[in-house]
Every structure is written in C-alpha cells, then in structure tokens.
Design a protein around this motif. Structure first.
Motif, short mmCIF file in Angstrom:
data_model
loop_
_atom_site.label_atom_id
_atom_site.label_comp_id
_atom_site.label_asym_id
_atom_site.label_seq_id
_atom_site.Cartn_x
_atom_site.Cartn_y
_atom_site.Cartn_z
N ALA A 106 10.61 7.97 6.46
CA ALA A 106 10.46 7.67 7.89
C ALA A 106 9.05 7.21 8.22
CB ALA A 106 10.82 8.89 8.73
N TRP A 107 8.05 7.92 7.69
CA TRP A 107 6.67 7.55 7.99
C TRP A 107 6.31 6.21 7.37
CZ3 TRP A 107 4.41 9.44 11.91
CH2 TRP A 107 4.67 10.73 12.32
N LYS A 108 6.84 5.95 6.18
CA LYS A 108 6.56 4.66 5.55
C LYS A 108 7.23 3.52 6.32
CE LYS A 108 5.76 6.48 0.96
NZ LYS A 108 6.21 6.55 -0.43
N LEU A 139 0.80 -1.22 0.00
CA LEU A 139 0.00 0.00 0.00
C LEU A 139 0.84 1.28 0.00
CD1 LEU A 139 -2.97 0.87 0.00
CD2 LEU A 139 -2.86 0.92 2.49
N PRO A 140 1.95 1.39 0.72
CA PRO A 140 2.73 2.64 0.70
C PRO A 140 3.27 3.02 -0.68
CG PRO A 140 3.39 1.34 2.57
CD PRO A 140 2.48 0.49 1.74
N MET A 141 3.36 2.09 -1.59
CA MET A 141 3.82 2.42 -2.94
C MET A 141 2.83 3.34 -3.66
SD MET A 141 5.36 -1.01 -4.52
CE MET A 141 6.58 -1.97 -3.71
N LEU A 142 1.59 3.32 -3.24
CA LEU A 142 0.56 4.14 -3.87
C LEU A 142 0.50 5.56 -3.30
CD1 LEU A 142 -2.31 1.51 -3.99
CD2 LEU A 142 -0.73 2.13 -5.82
N TRP A 143 1.12 5.77 -2.15
CA TRP A 143 1.07 7.08 -1.51
C TRP A 143 1.96 8.05 -2.25
CZ3 TRP A 143 2.19 5.13 4.10
CH2 TRP A 143 1.08 4.42 4.56
N LEU A 144 1.53 9.27 -2.31
CA LEU A 144 2.35 10.33 -2.88
C LEU A 144 3.08 11.04 -1.74
CD1 LEU A 144 -0.18 11.84 -5.42
CD2 LEU A 144 1.73 10.31 -5.90
N PRO A 145 4.29 11.52 -1.97
CA PRO A 145 5.00 12.24 -0.90
C PRO A 145 4.28 13.54 -0.55
CG PRO A 145 6.26 12.30 -2.95
CD PRO A 145 5.08 11.41 -3.18
N ALA A 146 4.39 13.97 0.71
CA ALA A 146 3.73 15.19 1.17
C ALA A 146 4.28 16.41 0.44
CB ALA A 146 3.89 15.35 2.67
N THR A 147 5.59 16.45 0.27
CA THR A 147 6.24 17.53 -0.46
C THR A 147 6.85 16.93 -1.72
OG1 THR A 147 6.79 18.52 1.66
CG2 THR A 147 7.91 19.40 -0.28
N PRO A 148 6.54 17.48 -2.88
CA PRO A 148 7.12 16.92 -4.11
C PRO A 148 8.64 16.95 -4.07
CG PRO A 148 5.39 18.51 -4.64
CD PRO A 148 5.62 18.58 -3.16
#
Length: 90
Positions: A52-54, A37-46
């Motif tokens: 760390a959160w992942k 699932l984390p592979m689908l997340w976009l970073p908070a800042t481009p």
C-alpha cells in the motif's frame, strides 16, 4: 580598427532555454530512478510486503512528474516558436 569580438557568454535568454530543454530531457531519467527506488526498500515487518505504501509512493511520484512537466511545458513551447522563427528568417 579592430573587429568587435563575439561575446564571451551566451545571451541569457538562449542559455535559460537550453537549460530548460536539458531539464525536460532529464525528467524521464529522474522519473525512472524514483520509480525503481521502492525495489530497494525493505519491508517494515519481515514477510509482509508494504504494498500500500509503495503504491501511494508511486502515485505521488507520478503526480509530481506530471506537475513538473506541466511547469516546464510553456517554456518549451515558447522556445520552439522562437526557434521556428529564427529558421524562417535565416
């Protein structure tokens, strides 16, 4: 006289054991889904990865899977013992 009919439903105990085994078989699939699932997340800042959160997320999911397996394990071992007894008798 009529012959007694077989019960329409399974006994509660064997039904619950089968569902417990089904849940144990589904656990790795569920874990794979949550690990990918984390592979689908976009970073908070481009441009900056949220590594760390992942990482924290993955360890929390891993710990949750271990906890669920720990909860399911006693019921599975009891089911295996009863199944072994039934095979010995039959």
């Amino acid at each position: 006289m009529r012959r007694p009919r077989a019960p329409l439903f399974l006994a509660r105990r064997s039904y619950r054991r089968r569902r417990l085994r089904d849940a144990a078989r589904l656990l790795p699939v569920l874990g794979l889904f949550f690990f990918l699932l984390p592979m689908l997340w976009l970073p908070a800042t481009p441009g900056l990865p949220d590594t760390a959160w992942k990482g924290v997320y993955l360890f929390v999911i891993w710990g949750g899977l271990v906890a669920v397996a720990f909860v399911l394990a006693p019921g599975l071992s009891a089911a295996d013992e009863d199944q072994g007894r039934a095979e010995d008798e039959g």
